[in-house]
Design an enzyme around this catalytic site. Sequence first.
Site, PDB file in Angstrom:
ATOM      1  N   TRP A  56       1.157  43.001  47.206  1.00  0.00           N
ATOM      2  CA  TRP A  56       1.186  44.277  47.922  1.00  0.00           C
ATOM      3  C   TRP A  56       0.395  44.099  49.210  1.00  0.00           C
ATOM      4  O   TRP A  56      -0.826  43.921  49.176  1.00  0.00           O
ATOM      5  CB  TRP A  56       0.546  45.386  47.080  1.00  0.00           C
ATOM      6  N   GLU A  57       1.056  44.186  50.334  1.00  0.00           N
ATOM      7  CA  GLU A  57       0.381  43.875  51.593  1.00  0.00           C
ATOM      8  C   GLU A  57       0.406  45.000  52.622  1.00  0.00           C
ATOM      9  O   GLU A  57      -0.157  44.844  53.703  1.00  0.00           O
ATOM     10  CB  GLU A  57       1.003  42.616  52.210  1.00  0.00           C
TER      11      GLU A  57
END
Length: 435
Positions: free
Chosen positions: A130-131
Site C-alpha cells: 500500500w503506497e
Amino acid sequence: MAAHLLPICTLFLNLLSVAQGSRDPVVLNRPFTTIWNANTQWCLKRHGVDVDVSVFEVVVNPGQTFRGPNMTIFYSSQLGTYPYYTSAGEPVFGGLPQNASLDVHLNRTFKDILAAMPESNFSGLAVIDWEAWRPRWAFNWDAKDIYRQRSRALVQKQHPDWPAPWVEAAAQDQFQEAAQTWMAGTLKLGQTLRPHGLWGFYGFPDCYNYDFQSSNYTGQCPPGVSAQNDQLGWLWGQSRALYPSIYLPSALEGTNKTQLYVQHRVNEAFRVAAAAGDPNLPVLPYAQIFHDMTNRLLSREELEHSLGESAAQGAAGVVLWVSWENTRTKESCQSIKEYVDTTLGPFILNVTSGALLCSQAVCSGHGRCVRRPSHTEALPILNPSSFSIKPTPGGGPLTLQGALSLKDRVQMAEEFQCRCYPGWRGTWCEQQGTR
C-alpha cells in the site's frame, strides 16, 4: 579465538538440491535466503526466453509468479477496498481511511486472502503493498499531501467555526487513528486466516535518507524520522516480518554512497524490531536488479553494497523484485537471463554460501552472522583464494567448490558476531535455551 570454530570439510554445494529441499518456512532458521519475486514466466511464454533461477539458492513460486506458496504480494487493488485518491484527485473507496468502511474492506479482504492463499498452512512471505498514503501524518508530503488537505477539509466541514490549529490537530488525529486501524486490522485478519505466513507491509520502516547531493552524505535517517517510526510500534508489533525497500535510485549510480544508503535503511529496520521487543523479527529488504525506474542492471559492486550489506547486518534474506515493465520485450528478457547467468547467480551463490558457512563456523549453525561495529566494511563474501564457482558440465546448476581455511575462519570470527535463532543462546549460539 578460533578454537570453538567447527571444522568444515570440502564443500560441493549444489544449489538446485538446496532450493528443492526447502519446503519449511521460507526464511526461518536459515542464514540468508534470496526470494525471486518476479513474473519472469512471461519471458518464456511470450518471448521464448527461459530465465532459469531454479539453479540458484533462490526461493521461487511455481511459474515464477508474484503470488504462490512461497510468497504472495498483494497490491492495493488486490486486497480489500483500500481507500486512496487518484492522480486527478478523485476518491476511491472514500479516499481517506477515516472516510471509508473498514467492515466492507475486511469482508472483501477475507475473500481475497482465501482466494490468493488456498492452503491453510501457507508459510511463505505475505506482503501488502500500500503506497498511496503513509500512516504518519508528517510523512505525507508532495503528492501525498492531498491526504492531509482532504483530512483538514473533512474536519472543517464538520466544525466550520473551529480555528486552524484545532482543525489541524483533529485532522491529524483522525487520519493517524484510522490509518492504524486499517493497517493493523488487515494484518490481524491475515494472521488469523494464514497464521504461519510472514505478514508485513512493503517499504516499512523507511529511513528517508535521500539527500544524496549532500557533500557530507552519511546515509543516516534525517532528524525526527526515527522518532516518527517509534510511533509506529503498533505496526512493528503486529508484523511478522519487516520489508524495508533498498531499491537503488538512479542518483546513486556511480557514487560511493550506495553502501551508506543501504546500511542505514536496513539498520533502521533492526532498530524498530528491537524496540518492538522482538529481536528475532525477520528483516527481508526488497531489492531490485535494476536501478529504480531504469533498465540499467546493478554492477557486482552494487550487489555487494545492497544484497551483501543486508546479509552482513543479519537480514533473513532479500526479496528480488523485477517490474513487469522489465519483462515486456524479448531484448529485456534476454538481458535479465544473461545477467542472472553471469552476474547475479554467481553472486547469490557466493553470498548465501558465505552466510551459511559463517553460521556454521562462528555460530554453531544455530544463528546468523552479524557484522561487528568495528568492521564496517566486512561482508560475508567468500575468499576467492579458497573457493571457486563453476558451471556443472552439461548445463547443470552452478557448483561452489572449496573449503574454509583456518585464516578464513579466524577472519570470520573477528569480523562477525552471532544473532542466535530462537531456542539458542551463548556467544557462539552453542547452548540451547533462552537464558
